[in-house]
Design a protein around this motif. Structure first.
Motif, PDB file in Angstrom:
ATOM      1  N   UNK A 197       1.246  -1.087   0.005  1.00 35.22           N
ATOM      2  CA  UNK A 197      -0.219  -0.303  -0.539  1.00 35.22           C
ATOM      3  C   UNK A 197       1.177   1.403   0.155  1.00 35.22           C
ATOM      4  N   UNK A 198       0.486   2.428  -1.002  1.00 38.31           N
ATOM      5  CA  UNK A 198       1.422   3.483  -0.805  1.00 38.31           C
ATOM      6  C   UNK A 198       0.147   4.819  -0.503  1.00 38.31           C
ATOM      7  N   UNK A 199      -0.776   5.470   0.263  1.00 36.19           N
ATOM      8  CA  UNK A 199      -1.461   6.222   0.497  1.00 36.19           C
ATOM      9  C   UNK A 199      -1.336   7.931   0.131  1.00 36.19           C
ATOM     10  N   UNK A 200      -2.054   8.373  -0.268  1.00 32.79           N
ATOM     11  CA  UNK A 200      -2.484  10.086   0.174  1.00 32.79           C
ATOM     12  C   UNK A 200      -3.000  10.697   1.094  1.00 32.79           C
ATOM     13  N   UNK A 204      -2.903  -0.381  -3.724  1.00 35.86           N
ATOM     14  CA  UNK A 204      -2.668  -1.427  -4.074  1.00 35.86           C
ATOM     15  C   UNK A 204      -2.162  -1.513  -5.281  1.00 35.86           C
ATOM     16  N   UNK A 205      -0.036  -1.481  -4.783  1.00 36.09           N
ATOM     17  CA  UNK A 205       0.711  -2.104  -5.763  1.00 36.09           C
ATOM     18  C   UNK A 205       0.919  -3.475  -5.852  1.00 36.09           C
ATOM     19  N   UNK A 206      -0.085  -3.995  -4.793  1.00 33.73           N
ATOM     20  CA  UNK A 206      -0.050  -5.730  -5.434  1.00 33.73           C
ATOM     21  C   UNK A 206      -1.282  -5.707  -6.381  1.00 33.73           C
ATOM     22  N   UNK A 207      -2.058  -5.402  -6.841  1.00 37.12           N
ATOM     23  CA  UNK A 207      -3.427  -5.893  -7.259  1.00 37.12           C
ATOM     24  C   UNK A 207      -3.564  -4.899  -8.782  1.00 37.12           C
ATOM     25  N   UNK A 208      -2.659  -3.470  -7.800  1.00 38.41           N
ATOM     26  CA  UNK A 208      -3.482  -1.756  -9.094  1.00 38.41           C
ATOM     27  C   UNK A 208      -4.812  -1.244  -8.267  1.00 38.41           C
TER      28      UNK A 208
END
Length: 200
Positions: free
Chosen positions: A173-176, A191-195
Motif C-alpha cells: 500500500x501507498x496512500x495520500x 495497492x501495488x499488489x493489485x493495482x
C-alpha cells in the motif's frame, strides 16, 4: 439686505433665507430604530441561508478535487501498467521486483504494477517527504500535480504523503491524504499488489 452679488447669487441667498428651505430640511427624517432592527433581522436571515450554501459549495469543490485526483492517479498507474505490458510483461508470475526505465525514471514493478521508483530524482527538491515511496509514486502518476503538497505535521490544507501504517490494509500500500486545516478530509490508498485504488 444682501451683499452685492449677481442675480444667481441673489437667488441662492433668497433660497437659503426662505422659510420653504428650512421646511424642506426639517421634513427629511432618518431611519427609526424599528426600521433598523427589521433591516438587521432580514440581513441575519439572509446570511443564515447563504452561509450553509457556501459551505456546501466548498465541500463540493473539495469532493471534485479529490475525485479528480483519484481519477488522475488511476490513469497514471494504467499508463505505467501499459508500458510494462508493451515491454513484454517481465517478472510476471514471480514475487521479485522488476525495474524498467520509463522516460528516464527507473520504476519498480511487481506483477506489472508500479510499487516504487529507484530514486526520487523526478520529485522536485523541497517537496515534503521527498524520499518516501508514496511521494515518488504520487509524482510518477500525476502530471501536473494537484497543489499544494504539505508536510505531515502541517495544520494547513493540501495533500499529505502518508506512511504504510497510515493506509488501508491492502497489499503493498501507498496512500495520500487530503487535509483541510490539518484534519483529514479524504484518503486515497493504492495497492501495488493489485493495482486497485480505495477512497475513504
Amino acid at each position: 439686505m444682501y451683499p452685492a452679488f449677481g442675480t444667481e447669487q441673489k437667488k441662492f441667498f433668497e433660497l437659503i433665507y426662505s422659510k420653504e428651505f428650512g421646511t424642506k430640511l426639517n421634513t427629511q427624517r432618518a431611519f427609526t430604530l424599528t426600521e433598523m432592527t427589521i433591516t438587521l433581522v432580514l440581513l441575519s436571515l439572509l446570511a443564515s441561508v447563504l452561509v450553509p450554501r457556501f459551505v456546501l459549495i466548498s465541500d463540493s469543490a473539495r469532493d471534485a478535487l479529490v475525485d479528480g485526483t483519484e481519477a488522475a492517479l488511476v490513469g497514471g498507474m494504467k499508463n505505467h501498467r501499459a508500458f510494462w505490458m508493451v515491454s513484454g510483461t517481465p517478472g510476471i508470475g514471480t514475487t521479485s521486483a522488476v525495474n524498467l526505465n520509463v522516460d528516464g525514471i527507473v520504476v519498480r514493478y511487481r506483477n506489472g504494477y508500479p510499487v516504487n521508483t529507484q530514486d526520487s530524482n523526478h520529485v522536485p527538491v523541497g517537496t515534503p517527504n521527498r524520499n518516501a515511496a508514496s511521494t515518488r509514486l504520487f509524482h510518477l502518476f500525476l502530471n501536473p500535480l494537484p497543489t499544494p503538497v504539505i508536510p505531515r505535521n502541517s495544520s494547513g490544507t493540501g495533500w499529505v504523503m502518508l506512511a504504510n501504517g497510515d493506509c488501508l490494509a491492502v497489499p503493498r500500500r501507498r496512500c495520500w491524504e487530503y487535509r483541510v486545516n490539518g484534519a483529514r478530509y479524504a484518503r486515497i490508498t493504492y495497492s501495488g499488489g493489485t493495482g486497485d485504488f480505495y477512497l475513504d
